[in-house]
Design a protein around this motif. Structure first.
Motif, PDB file in Angstrom:
ATOM      1  N   CYS A  41       0.851  -1.188   0.000  1.00 22.46           N
ATOM      2  CA  CYS A  41       0.000   0.000   0.000  1.00 22.46           C
ATOM      3  C   CYS A  41       0.891   1.243   0.000  1.00 22.46           C
ATOM      4  N   PRO A  42       0.290   2.420  -0.067  1.00 19.83           N
ATOM      5  CA  PRO A  42       1.087   3.645  -0.029  1.00 19.83           C
ATOM      6  C   PRO A  42       1.803   3.838   1.309  1.00 19.83           C
ATOM      7  N   PHE A  43       2.961   4.488   1.237  1.00 21.79           N
ATOM      8  CA  PHE A  43       3.663   4.893   2.448  1.00 21.79           C
ATOM      9  C   PHE A  43       4.281   6.260   2.222  1.00 21.79           C
ATOM     10  N   LYS A  44       4.515   6.944   3.335  1.00 15.77           N
ATOM     11  CA  LYS A  44       5.061   8.298   3.285  1.00 15.77           C
ATOM     12  C   LYS A  44       6.331   8.329   4.128  1.00 15.77           C
ATOM     13  N   TRP A  53       6.551  10.201  -1.232  1.00 15.02           N
ATOM     14  CA  TRP A  53       5.541   9.152  -1.215  1.00 15.02           C
ATOM     15  C   TRP A  53       6.019   7.955  -2.021  1.00 15.02           C
ATOM     16  N   GLY A  54       5.654   6.775  -1.542  1.00 17.86           N
ATOM     17  CA  GLY A  54       5.974   5.543  -2.249  1.00 17.86           C
ATOM     18  C   GLY A  54       4.815   4.577  -2.143  1.00 17.86           C
ATOM     19  N   HIS A  55       4.973   3.441  -2.793  1.00 14.08           N
ATOM     20  CA  HIS A  55       3.954   2.385  -2.740  1.00 14.08           C
ATOM     21  C   HIS A  55       4.662   1.043  -2.590  1.00 14.08           C
ATOM     22  N   GLU A  58       5.660  -1.016  -5.668  1.00 15.07           N
ATOM     23  CA  GLU A  58       6.648  -0.473  -6.598  1.00 15.07           C
ATOM     24  C   GLU A  58       8.056  -0.706  -6.057  1.00 15.07           C
ATOM     25  N   ASP A  61      10.479   2.167  -5.222  1.00  7.73           N
ATOM     26  CA  ASP A  61      10.184   2.998  -4.058  1.00  7.73           C
ATOM     27  C   ASP A  61      10.877   2.509  -2.784  1.00  7.73           C
ATOM     28  N   THR A  83      -3.695   3.263   9.989  1.00  8.39           N
ATOM     29  CA  THR A  83      -2.458   3.938   9.623  1.00  8.39           C
ATOM     30  C   THR A  83      -1.399   3.657  10.690  1.00  8.39           C
ATOM     31  N   GLU A  98      -4.945   0.996   2.170  1.00  9.51           N
ATOM     32  CA  GLU A  98      -5.961   1.334   1.171  1.00  9.51           C
ATOM     33  C   GLU A  98      -7.300   0.762   1.607  1.00  9.51           C
ATOM     34  N   SER A 104      -3.489  -4.588   3.065  1.00  8.15           N
ATOM     35  CA  SER A 104      -2.618  -3.463   2.733  1.00  8.15           C
ATOM     36  C   SER A 104      -1.217  -3.696   3.269  1.00  8.15           C
TER      37      SER A 104
END
Length: 119
Positions: A41-44, A53-55, A58, A61, A83, A98, A104
């Motif tokens: 999932c996305p991460f910051k 920001w990354g995922h 990917e 990332d 979160t 997500e 996630s």
């Protein structure tokens, strides 16, 4: 549904971030005491006053996480929406689940495996 509790978080507190394993469609954050977090999932990443920001899906990332290697988790918390927030002396990593009903991220410690999926 979030099933990570304070005992799980205590396993991560003060733990050294030792590596990132990159897989097909996920990344695994590894810590010194066998705690791991598989992210899809996305991460910051917040470091040196900047935000990137990354995922987890990917592979490229994973480089965003390198600045945190060999640093200890100074503070960790989880919000009601799943979160996960980790603070290091150099900045912070926030994992944002997500809302698609799929896993996630998966938090694994000696206490068990805690998949996080939000609907």
């Amino acid at each position: 549904m979030v099933v990570i509790d304070n005992a799980d978080l205590a396993e991560l507190q003060s733990s050294l971030f030792t590596g990132v394993t990159v897989g097909l469609g996920s990344q695994v954050l590894n810590f010194e005491n066998s705690v791991s977090i598989l992210i899809q999932c996305p991460f910051k990443c917040e470091i040196e006053g900047g935000v990137k920001w990354g995922h987890g899906e990917e592979a490229i990332d994973s480089a965003l996480l390198f600045s945190f290697l060999n640093h200890r988790v100074e503070q960790v918390s989880i919000e009601s929406d799943g979160t996960l927030i980790m603070r290091f002396d150099v900045g912070g990593v926030t994992i944002l689940p997500e809302r698609n009903g799929l896993e996630s991220y998966v938090f694994t410690s000696r206490l068990g495996i805690c998949p996080v999926a939000i609907i």
